[in-house]
Scaffold this motif. Sequence first.
Motif, mmCIF file in Angstrom:
data_model
loop_
_atom_site.group_PDB
_atom_site.id
_atom_site.type_symbol
_atom_site.label_atom_id
_atom_site.label_comp_id
_atom_site.label_asym_id
_atom_site.label_seq_id
_atom_site.Cartn_x
_atom_site.Cartn_y
_atom_site.Cartn_z
ATOM 1 N N GLU A 82 44.644 31.203 38.609
ATOM 2 C CA GLU A 82 44.568 32.619 38.238
ATOM 3 C C GLU A 82 43.294 32.915 37.451
ATOM 4 O O GLU A 82 42.634 33.940 37.668
ATOM 5 C CB GLU A 82 45.796 33.017 37.404
ATOM 6 N N GLN A 83 42.938 32.001 36.539
ATOM 7 C CA GLN A 83 41.721 32.186 35.751
ATOM 8 C C GLN A 83 40.480 32.139 36.641
ATOM 9 O O GLN A 83 39.542 32.921 36.467
ATOM 10 C CB GLN A 83 41.634 31.105 34.667
ATOM 11 N N GLU A 86 40.174 35.437 38.636
ATOM 12 C CA GLU A 86 39.665 36.545 37.829
ATOM 13 C C GLU A 86 38.198 36.341 37.463
ATOM 14 O O GLU A 86 37.430 37.302 37.384
ATOM 15 C CB GLU A 86 40.519 36.718 36.568
ATOM 16 N N ARG A 89 36.281 37.224 40.585
ATOM 17 C CA ARG A 89 36.340 38.673 40.787
ATOM 18 C C ARG A 89 35.343 39.378 39.851
ATOM 19 O O ARG A 89 34.610 40.284 40.267
ATOM 20 C CB ARG A 89 37.754 39.189 40.527
ATOM 21 N N LYS A 90 35.314 38.945 38.596
ATOM 22 C CA LYS A 90 34.389 39.528 37.621
ATOM 23 C C LYS A 90 32.946 39.256 38.023
ATOM 24 O O LYS A 90 32.088 40.143 37.971
ATOM 25 C CB LYS A 90 34.668 38.947 36.233
#
Length: 298
Positions: A82-83, A86, A89-90
């Motif tokens: 999950e990290q 993200e 994505r960032k």
Amino acid sequence: MKETNNVEQRPRTSLSKGARRNQILRRITVVGVIAAVITAAFAGYCLHRERVEEKQKAEELRKEKQDKKEAAKVKSKPETAEQKLERIRKQATEHGYPKNVIELLDKNVETVDFVADYEKKKDKPYADTIGKDLSQGGIPELLQWDERWGYAPYGTSIVAASGCGPTCMAMVAAGLNQDASITPAKVAAYGTEHGYVDEENNTYWRFMDEAGANWNLNSTAGLLSEEQVALELSQGHPIICSVGPGDFTKIGHFIVLTGYENGNVKVNDPFSIKNSKATWVFANIKDQIKAMWVFSKK
């Protein structure tokens, strides 16, 4: 007879020389004081600068130690899926990646590495073959977001985002012809060149009717019963399906049926490793199928 003035006259120049000497001494003193002030100021500036540099070095060392501590923490505590998602994505958003590339992350988390490598690999040459993915006598499992060809153009998009149709055709054509040189990038280029992709980068169904001939394939369209599906697959005829919302897509998608056994079908999903590894009960997915094309070698 005139009288002479015997009073001795003192020379005026002796007093002038003394005054000049004093003036010179005063000037030397003033210059010395100024020089001393300048020297002191310069020394003070140098000392201040040295202290500033020392503080900067100390701060840099502190940051370096902090970075090492953070790196050690990361090593001791691996990044979760999950990290990572993200973080990528960032990164993609900050670097201005195309919207359809970023959206891959929402559609399938398996694409995270493809998105992460977009900036680094998007302009590299595409693979000329599918390599070892071609198995003797079988239909290869290919992914549209494979980094070997996923960045290749398709319409105004790229294969990874919009090329499920060309990737399915590449699987079928490469497998039936046992030709590893048939790649999704090449099939996508053919589709774009011959007008088989619409303005929204969707593949027209007529691509499945017509394009196979370019790779010496017959294509027969029509919805099939489970018995017909089983028969065609048993004869080594892969079936490309257009599917609607359901297990494989929220809008529309192409998949390939490559095998049948006891009511179960083998699915090659060009967008999902998970789906391609799963076993699918044909009865559970048949209502999601909107069109079928059976392929065979001419």
